[in-house]
Design a protein around this motif. Structure first.
Motif, short mmCIF file in Angstrom:
data_model
loop_
_atom_site.label_atom_id
_atom_site.label_comp_id
_atom_site.label_asym_id
_atom_site.label_seq_id
_atom_site.Cartn_x
_atom_site.Cartn_y
_atom_site.Cartn_z
N ARG A 1 -35.45 40.93 44.71
CA ARG A 1 -36.83 40.64 45.44
C ARG A 1 -36.80 39.34 46.20
NH1 ARG A 1 -40.24 42.36 41.99
NH2 ARG A 1 -40.66 44.34 43.22
N PRO A 2 -36.37 38.15 45.77
CA PRO A 2 -36.22 37.03 46.20
C PRO A 2 -35.45 36.95 47.67
CG PRO A 2 -36.01 36.66 44.00
CD PRO A 2 -36.01 38.11 43.99
N ILE A 3 -34.09 37.72 47.47
CA ILE A 3 -33.54 37.88 48.70
C ILE A 3 -34.21 38.64 49.78
CG2 ILE A 3 -31.26 38.77 49.49
CD1 ILE A 3 -29.90 38.33 46.75
N PHE A 4 -34.62 39.58 49.38
CA PHE A 4 -35.31 40.72 50.43
C PHE A 4 -36.41 39.38 51.03
CE2 PHE A 4 -34.87 44.34 47.35
CZ PHE A 4 -33.47 44.82 48.17
N GLU A 5 -37.05 38.80 50.21
CA GLU A 5 -38.11 38.09 50.88
C GLU A 5 -37.78 36.88 51.60
OE1 GLU A 5 -40.40 36.43 47.48
OE2 GLU A 5 -41.48 38.41 47.18
N GLU A 6 -36.58 36.08 51.29
CA GLU A 6 -35.89 35.20 52.11
C GLU A 6 -35.42 35.84 53.34
OE1 GLU A 6 -31.74 32.93 51.77
OE2 GLU A 6 -32.70 33.11 49.96
N MET A 7 -35.07 37.05 53.40
CA MET A 7 -34.47 37.70 54.76
C MET A 7 -35.61 38.45 55.58
SD MET A 7 -31.18 37.50 54.80
CE MET A 7 -30.97 36.03 53.90
N GLY A 8 -36.86 38.09 55.21
CA GLY A 8 -37.92 38.65 55.92
C GLY A 8 -38.25 40.00 55.72
N MET A 9 -37.93 40.58 54.97
CA MET A 9 -37.89 42.16 54.77
C MET A 9 -39.30 42.35 54.52
SD MET A 9 -34.18 43.56 53.26
CE MET A 9 -35.10 45.22 53.75
N PRO A 10 -39.99 43.44 55.02
CA PRO A 10 -41.30 43.62 54.56
C PRO A 10 -41.55 44.34 53.28
CG PRO A 10 -40.52 45.41 56.16
CD PRO A 10 -39.66 44.42 55.94
N ILE B 1 -37.83 51.58 55.70
CA ILE B 1 -38.28 50.11 56.18
C ILE B 1 -38.29 50.26 57.53
CG2 ILE B 1 -37.51 47.69 56.53
CD1 ILE B 1 -35.12 48.51 54.24
N PRO B 2 -39.92 50.50 57.92
CA PRO B 2 -40.13 50.55 59.37
C PRO B 2 -39.90 49.31 60.17
CG PRO B 2 -42.04 51.04 57.81
CD PRO B 2 -40.96 50.57 56.96
N GLY B 3 -39.23 49.53 61.39
CA GLY B 3 -38.74 48.28 62.13
C GLY B 3 -37.60 47.63 61.65
N GLY B 4 -36.83 48.13 60.59
CA GLY B 4 -35.53 47.78 59.94
C GLY B 4 -34.58 47.77 60.94
N THR B 5 -33.57 46.73 60.86
CA THR B 5 -32.51 46.75 61.78
C THR B 5 -31.35 46.67 60.93
OG1 THR B 5 -32.61 44.39 61.97
CG2 THR B 5 -33.82 45.68 63.59
N GLU B 6 -30.21 47.27 61.66
CA GLU B 6 -28.82 46.87 61.10
C GLU B 6 -28.56 45.47 60.79
OE1 GLU B 6 -24.27 48.11 61.82
OE2 GLU B 6 -25.87 48.90 63.20
N GLU B 7 -28.75 44.75 61.65
CA GLU B 7 -28.36 43.10 61.43
C GLU B 7 -29.31 42.53 60.25
OE1 GLU B 7 -29.18 38.86 63.57
OE2 GLU B 7 -29.61 40.56 64.53
N THR B 8 -30.57 42.76 60.02
CA THR B 8 -31.14 42.35 58.92
C THR B 8 -30.66 43.16 57.65
OG1 THR B 8 -33.14 42.29 60.05
CG2 THR B 8 -33.49 42.33 57.90
N TYR B 9 -30.26 44.31 57.82
CA TYR B 9 -29.71 45.00 56.45
C TYR B 9 -28.41 44.66 56.32
CZ TYR B 9 -26.64 48.48 53.96
OH TYR B 9 -26.05 49.17 53.20
N ARG B 10 -27.59 44.34 57.28
CA ARG B 10 -26.13 43.63 56.61
C ARG B 10 -26.39 42.25 56.27
NH1 ARG B 10 -22.02 46.70 58.01
NH2 ARG B 10 -22.16 48.34 59.68
N ARG B 11 -27.13 41.40 56.71
CA ARG B 11 -27.34 40.14 55.90
C ARG B 11 -27.97 40.27 54.73
NH1 ARG B 11 -30.91 38.27 60.36
NH2 ARG B 11 -32.34 37.87 58.85
N THR B 12 -28.86 41.17 54.49
CA THR B 12 -29.43 41.23 53.30
C THR B 12 -28.40 41.77 52.23
OG1 THR B 12 -31.61 41.58 54.37
CG2 THR B 12 -31.32 42.25 51.71
N THR B 13 -27.52 42.68 52.70
CA THR B 13 -26.74 43.47 51.72
C THR B 13 -25.43 42.45 51.50
OG1 THR B 13 -27.01 45.51 52.76
CG2 THR B 13 -24.86 45.13 51.59
#
Length: 93
Positions: free
Chosen positions: A68-77, A9-21
């Motif tokens: 997929r809907p969770i990834f999209e909601e969290m703004g993951m590319p 995930i280019p530009g992915g962050t730990e914060e986004t990862y933790r919220r998504t997980t």
């Protein structure tokens, strides 16, 4: 046949990862059948890497559809996972 699924995930962050997980692991459908193991961390070049082990590619694809809907909601590319055959997966009992 077990598979190794790697997601870069280019530009992915730990914060986004933790919220998504947190969203995924609290979903009523988690864990999905066929899920074996998960690991994630920085990729060394400013992004995030996720490595999963699944009993089959079909099991992973079923998870991806649910998540997929969770990834999209969290703004993951949108990313294309790399799926490779696992010759062996050893889990800690």
């Amino acid at each position: 046949m077990a598979v190794i699924v790697t997601v870069e995930i280019p530009g992915g962050t730990e914060e986004t990862y933790r919220r998504t997980t947190e969203q995924i692991t609290s979903a009523p459908w988690f864990p999905m059948p066929g899920f074996l193991a998960h690991a994630a961390g920085p990729d060394g070049s400013g992004g995030w890497r996720v490595v999963d082990f699944w009993e089959s590619e079909a099991a992973f694809q079923a998870f991806a559809e649910k998540a997929r809907p969770i990834f999209e909601e969290m703004g993951m590319p949108p990313v294309m996972p790399k799926v490779d055959e696992a010759v062996q997966v050893i889990l800690n009992p």
